[in-house]
Write a protein that holds these residues in place. Sequence first.
Motif, short mmCIF file in Angstrom:
data_model
loop_
_atom_site.label_atom_id
_atom_site.label_comp_id
_atom_site.label_asym_id
_atom_site.label_seq_id
_atom_site.Cartn_x
_atom_site.Cartn_y
_atom_site.Cartn_z
N MET A 102 0.84 -1.19 0.00
CA MET A 102 0.00 0.00 0.00
C MET A 102 0.88 1.25 0.00
O MET A 102 1.80 1.37 0.80
N SER A 103 0.59 2.18 -0.89
CA SER A 103 1.39 3.41 -0.95
C SER A 103 1.11 4.27 0.26
O SER A 103 0.08 4.14 0.93
N SER A 104 2.04 5.18 0.56
CA SER A 104 1.85 6.07 1.71
C SER A 104 0.61 6.94 1.51
O SER A 104 -0.09 7.27 2.48
N GLU A 105 0.30 7.30 0.27
CA GLU A 105 -0.88 8.12 0.01
C GLU A 105 -2.15 7.31 0.28
O GLU A 105 -3.13 7.83 0.83
N ASP A 106 -2.13 6.03 -0.07
CA ASP A 106 -3.27 5.17 0.22
C ASP A 106 -3.45 5.01 1.73
O ASP A 106 -4.58 4.99 2.24
N ARG A 107 -2.35 4.85 2.43
CA ARG A 107 -2.43 4.72 3.89
C ARG A 107 -2.99 6.00 4.51
O ARG A 107 -3.82 5.96 5.42
N GLU B 88 -4.94 8.16 3.09
CA GLU B 88 -6.37 8.22 2.76
C GLU B 88 -7.18 7.34 3.72
O GLU B 88 -8.24 7.75 4.22
N GLN B 89 -6.68 6.15 3.99
CA GLN B 89 -7.36 5.23 4.89
C GLN B 89 -7.47 5.82 6.29
O GLN B 89 -8.51 5.72 6.95
#
Length: 208
Positions: A15-20, A22-23
Amino acid sequence: MDTQAATPADPSPRMSSEDRREQIVQGALAVFGSKGYVGSTTDDVARAAGISQPYVVRLFGSKENLFLAAMDRALDELLAAFRRGLAETTDARPTANRIGDAYVDLLRVRGLHQTLSHCFLLGGHPVIGPAARRGFATVWRFLRDEAGFDADTARSFLAEGMLINTLIGLRLVDDYGNDPSITELFLACFPTELPEVLEIAPRGNAPW
């Protein structure tokens, strides 16, 4: 997002840092919306997001920063929804109806309306207060400058939005159909969107 099923875990390396991020922000909206700034912890947000608490702190630094990120997201999503409603020129209904429907549809973003309500109660906070005031003023300027409302129409629109936030924050949906006064209030606030609202509004037993 199924917050009841989420369990704290180290984020997947895929998981990308941006996805994390967002989560985590989505989890923060749900938690802050339900429990407010003072009543929430970074551990609560981590559980809602399914990410470890140390990672939440490493990414955001503090609960204050996390709340500011959630507030910014709520305002960004609010204004984006308003602008989509405003741009829907194939809809012949008045502007207030179009952007009002967009506001109600944002109930699908768990905690967004309640987080905004909490923001606007923190005027005395030295950091959050000024940011919340700027955000509130930005919404007012949208209604006046972009939506083209006169001051009285903008005031009425904001007042109805705050009433909707109150209904959702109190989780009065639990009393719909049981209390005649609450049923009447829901019918008055949601004349066309009621089935959708009854489906997606948070219940009293929801964790956030």
